[in-house]
Design a protein around this motif. Structure first.
Motif, mmCIF file in Angstrom:
data_model
loop_
_atom_site.group_PDB
_atom_site.id
_atom_site.type_symbol
_atom_site.label_atom_id
_atom_site.label_comp_id
_atom_site.label_asym_id
_atom_site.label_seq_id
_atom_site.Cartn_x
_atom_site.Cartn_y
_atom_site.Cartn_z
ATOM 1 N N LYS A 99 0.843 -1.206 0.000
ATOM 2 C CA LYS A 99 0.000 0.000 0.000
ATOM 3 C C LYS A 99 0.874 1.250 0.000
ATOM 4 O O LYS A 99 0.617 2.193 -0.755
ATOM 5 C CB LYS A 99 -0.925 0.004 1.228
ATOM 6 C CG LYS A 99 -1.750 1.285 1.336
ATOM 7 C CD LYS A 99 -2.845 1.212 2.390
ATOM 8 C CE LYS A 99 -2.339 1.193 3.785
ATOM 9 N NZ LYS A 99 -3.421 1.369 4.785
ATOM 10 N N ARG A 100 1.912 1.255 0.808
ATOM 11 C CA ARG A 100 2.810 2.405 0.860
ATOM 12 C C ARG A 100 3.491 2.621 -0.498
ATOM 13 O O ARG A 100 3.672 3.754 -0.949
ATOM 14 C CB ARG A 100 3.835 2.226 1.970
ATOM 15 C CG ARG A 100 3.189 2.184 3.361
ATOM 16 C CD ARG A 100 4.202 2.027 4.464
ATOM 17 N NE ARG A 100 5.005 3.245 4.533
ATOM 18 C CZ ARG A 100 6.179 3.313 5.142
ATOM 19 N NH1 ARG A 100 6.706 2.253 5.733
ATOM 20 N NH2 ARG A 100 6.849 4.458 5.167
ATOM 21 N N TYR A 101 3.860 1.519 -1.164
ATOM 22 C CA TYR A 101 4.468 1.611 -2.486
ATOM 23 C C TYR A 101 3.484 2.180 -3.498
ATOM 24 O O TYR A 101 3.805 3.113 -4.238
ATOM 25 C CB TYR A 101 4.956 0.225 -2.940
ATOM 26 C CG TYR A 101 5.357 0.204 -4.382
ATOM 27 C CD1 TYR A 101 6.607 0.678 -4.780
ATOM 28 C CD2 TYR A 101 4.476 -0.253 -5.360
ATOM 29 C CE1 TYR A 101 6.968 0.702 -6.116
ATOM 30 C CE2 TYR A 101 4.838 -0.240 -6.702
ATOM 31 C CZ TYR A 101 6.077 0.239 -7.068
ATOM 32 O OH TYR A 101 6.432 0.268 -8.386
ATOM 33 N N LEU A 102 2.286 1.603 -3.554
ATOM 34 C CA LEU A 102 1.294 2.066 -4.527
ATOM 35 C C LEU A 102 0.943 3.536 -4.322
ATOM 36 O O LEU A 102 0.756 4.274 -5.297
ATOM 37 C CB LEU A 102 0.037 1.195 -4.459
ATOM 38 C CG LEU A 102 0.200 -0.211 -5.048
ATOM 39 C CD1 LEU A 102 -0.988 -1.095 -4.664
ATOM 40 C CD2 LEU A 102 0.375 -0.150 -6.565
ATOM 41 N N CYS A 103 0.862 3.961 -3.083
ATOM 42 C CA CYS A 103 0.578 5.375 -2.812
ATOM 43 C C CYS A 103 1.714 6.278 -3.277
ATOM 44 O O CYS A 103 1.487 7.418 -3.668
ATOM 45 C CB CYS A 103 0.294 5.586 -1.330
ATOM 46 S SG CYS A 103 -1.315 4.935 -0.832
ATOM 47 N N ALA A 104 2.926 5.752 -3.255
ATOM 48 C CA ALA A 104 4.092 6.536 -3.686
ATOM 49 C C ALA A 104 4.168 6.681 -5.202
ATOM 50 O O ALA A 104 4.616 7.705 -5.705
ATOM 51 C CB ALA A 104 5.380 5.896 -3.165
ATOM 52 N N VAL A 105 3.732 5.647 -5.927
ATOM 53 C CA VAL A 105 3.940 5.649 -7.375
ATOM 54 C C VAL A 105 2.669 5.895 -8.184
ATOM 55 O O VAL A 105 2.756 6.136 -9.389
ATOM 56 C CB VAL A 105 4.596 4.328 -7.857
ATOM 57 C CG1 VAL A 105 5.944 4.117 -7.176
ATOM 58 C CG2 VAL A 105 3.683 3.133 -7.660
ATOM 59 N N ASP A 106 1.509 5.848 -7.545
ATOM 60 C CA ASP A 106 0.253 5.964 -8.286
ATOM 61 C C ASP A 106 -0.710 6.907 -7.560
ATOM 62 O O ASP A 106 -1.443 6.483 -6.670
ATOM 63 C CB ASP A 106 -0.371 4.572 -8.446
ATOM 64 C CG ASP A 106 -1.622 4.564 -9.297
ATOM 65 O OD1 ASP A 106 -2.130 5.654 -9.666
ATOM 66 O OD2 ASP A 106 -2.108 3.459 -9.587
ATOM 67 N N GLN A 124 0.992 4.075 9.392
ATOM 68 C CA GLN A 124 1.974 3.113 8.892
ATOM 69 C C GLN A 124 3.195 3.771 8.267
ATOM 70 O O GLN A 124 4.082 3.087 7.776
ATOM 71 C CB GLN A 124 1.292 2.171 7.882
ATOM 72 C CG GLN A 124 0.255 1.295 8.536
ATOM 73 C CD GLN A 124 -0.781 0.737 7.569
ATOM 74 O OE1 GLN A 124 -0.956 1.239 6.453
ATOM 75 N NE2 GLN A 124 -1.472 -0.299 8.000
ATOM 76 N N GLY A 125 3.255 5.093 8.278
ATOM 77 C CA GLY A 125 4.426 5.793 7.782
ATOM 78 C C GLY A 125 4.217 6.542 6.481
ATOM 79 O O GLY A 125 5.150 7.138 5.963
ATOM 80 N N GLY A 126 3.007 6.476 5.921
ATOM 81 C CA GLY A 126 2.719 7.197 4.691
ATOM 82 C C GLY A 126 3.345 6.549 3.477
ATOM 83 O O GLY A 126 3.953 5.476 3.563
ATOM 84 N N PRO A 127 3.203 7.175 2.323
ATOM 85 C CA PRO A 127 3.795 6.625 1.099
ATOM 86 C C PRO A 127 5.317 6.511 1.234
ATOM 87 O O PRO A 127 5.962 7.315 1.912
ATOM 88 C CB PRO A 127 3.427 7.653 0.031
ATOM 89 C CG PRO A 127 2.227 8.365 0.573
ATOM 90 C CD PRO A 127 2.425 8.394 2.062
ATOM 91 N N PHE A 128 5.869 5.512 0.572
ATOM 92 C CA PHE A 128 7.325 5.343 0.565
ATOM 93 C C PHE A 128 7.994 6.504 -0.149
ATOM 94 O O PHE A 128 7.424 7.094 -1.075
ATOM 95 C CB PHE A 128 7.719 4.063 -0.172
ATOM 96 C CG PHE A 128 7.637 2.807 0.645
ATOM 97 C CD1 PHE A 128 8.113 2.745 1.943
ATOM 98 C CD2 PHE A 128 7.098 1.660 0.095
ATOM 99 C CE1 PHE A 128 8.056 1.580 2.675
ATOM 100 C CE2 PHE A 128 7.031 0.484 0.811
ATOM 101 C CZ PHE A 128 7.510 0.444 2.105
ATOM 102 N N ASP A 129 9.226 6.788 0.243
ATOM 103 C CA ASP A 129 10.066 7.656 -0.565
ATOM 104 C C ASP A 129 10.667 6.783 -1.677
ATOM 105 O O ASP A 129 10.399 5.574 -1.748
ATOM 106 C CB ASP A 129 11.134 8.346 0.295
ATOM 107 C CG ASP A 129 12.073 7.371 0.995
ATOM 108 O OD1 ASP A 129 12.146 6.174 0.629
ATOM 109 O OD2 ASP A 129 12.758 7.810 1.941
ATOM 110 N N GLU A 130 11.487 7.361 -2.519
ATOM 111 C CA GLU A 130 12.030 6.621 -3.659
ATOM 112 C C GLU A 130 12.848 5.406 -3.212
ATOM 113 O O GLU A 130 12.757 4.333 -3.804
ATOM 114 C CB GLU A 130 12.910 7.565 -4.500
ATOM 115 C CG GLU A 130 13.345 6.965 -5.806
ATOM 116 C CD GLU A 130 14.101 7.964 -6.668
ATOM 117 O OE1 GLU A 130 15.151 7.575 -7.201
ATOM 118 O OE2 GLU A 130 13.646 9.109 -6.796
ATOM 119 N N ARG A 131 13.611 5.571 -2.175
ATOM 120 C CA ARG A 131 14.441 4.466 -1.668
ATOM 121 C C ARG A 131 13.578 3.333 -1.127
ATOM 122 O O ARG A 131 13.821 2.158 -1.400
ATOM 123 C CB ARG A 131 15.372 4.994 -0.581
ATOM 124 C CG ARG A 131 16.345 3.996 -0.060
ATOM 125 C CD ARG A 131 17.315 4.658 0.882
ATOM 126 N NE ARG A 131 18.021 3.661 1.639
ATOM 127 C CZ ARG A 131 18.713 3.904 2.711
ATOM 128 N NH1 ARG A 131 18.806 5.144 3.167
ATOM 129 N NH2 ARG A 131 19.334 2.953 3.338
#
Length: 189
Positions: A99-106, A124-131
Motif C-alpha cells: 500500500k505504501r508503495y502504490l501510494c508513492a507511485v500511483d 503506517q508511515g505514509g507513502p514510501f520515498d524513492e528508496r
C-alpha cells in the motif's frame, strides 16, 4: 485442535467486529478478499494469503489501532510462518508495504483509498520515498503482495456474497501438508 479449527474459532470469536471504519466485519473482509482471489484464478497460496492477510488484527485491541500502527502484517506473518509456505506468509508480511508503495507511485491509487485506509496509511508511515519504493520492489514476493493489496482494497463491499470460511479449508489443509512435508525434507537434509 487442528490449525484450520483454530482459524475457524479465531474468526468466530474475534472476527465479527467491523473492519476499521469500513462497512464489513473482519470475517467478511477476509472472505471477500479470498473469494476475489479465487474468482480471479489466483494460485492456492495467494488465495490463502488473501484469506489470512489481516489475521494479526484479530489479536489487537481495537482501541489501540486508531492511535498507533501495531504492525499486524508482521504479527500475522510470524503466526503463519511455521504453518504455511513462505509464498503465503511473505505477501501477508508485505501487504502494508505494498500500500505504501502504490501510494508513492500511483496518485490515482492513493486518491481512491477509503477514509479508513488513509488513516491507517498515516499511522503506517505514509507513502514510501524513492528508496523505500525501490527496496519494496526488490523484495521477494513483492508482486504477490501488490496483488494481495488490490484484493484487500476490493474486499470491503457490504453487498458481496461469499462462500463460508469452511469453503477454504481444503485449500488450507493442502498447504499445511505441503509445508509440513517441506519441513521434514529440510530436516532430513
Amino acid at each position: 485442535m487442528s490449525p484450520t479449527d483454530a482459524i475457524l474459532r479465531l474468526f468466530a470469536e474475534r472476527g465479527s467486529g467491523l473492519y476499521f471504519g469500513e462497512a464489513v466485519t473482519e470475517t467478511e473482509h477476509a472472505l471477500q478478499s479470498a473469494h476475489l482471489a479465487e474468482a480471479a484464478g489466483a494460485d492456492a497460496q495467494l488465495v490463502a494469503a488473501a484469506l489470512l492477510h489481516d489475521i494479526g488484527h484479530l489479536y489487537e485491541d481495537p482501541e489501540l489501532i486508531e492511535e498507533q500502527d501495531l504492525r499486524h502484517e508482521e504479527f500475522g506473518a510470524s503466526l503463519l510462518r511455521e504453518l504455511l509456505p513462505e509464498s503465503v506468509w511473505q505477501p501477508i508480511r508485505l501487504h502494508v508495504a505494498a500500500k505504501r508503495y502504490l501510494c508513492a507511485v500511483d496518485p490515482a491509487y492513493h486518491a481512491g483509498l477509503s477514509w479508513a485506509s488513509r488513516q491507517s496509511l498515516a499511522l503506517q508511515g505514509g507513502p514510501f520515498d524513492e528508496r523505500g519504493a525501490s527496496a519494496f520492489l526488490n523484495a521477494p514476493f513483492s508482486q504477490d503482495a501488490l496483488t494481495l493489496r488490490r484484493l484487500d482494497d476490493l474486499g470491503k463491499d457490504p453487498a458481496m456474497r461469499t462462500p463460508e470460511l469452511e469453503h477454504f479449508f481444503p485449500l488450507l489443509e493442502c498447504l499445511l501438508r505441503v509445508d509440513r512435508h517441506q519441513a521434514r525434507v529440510r530436516a532430513a537434509s
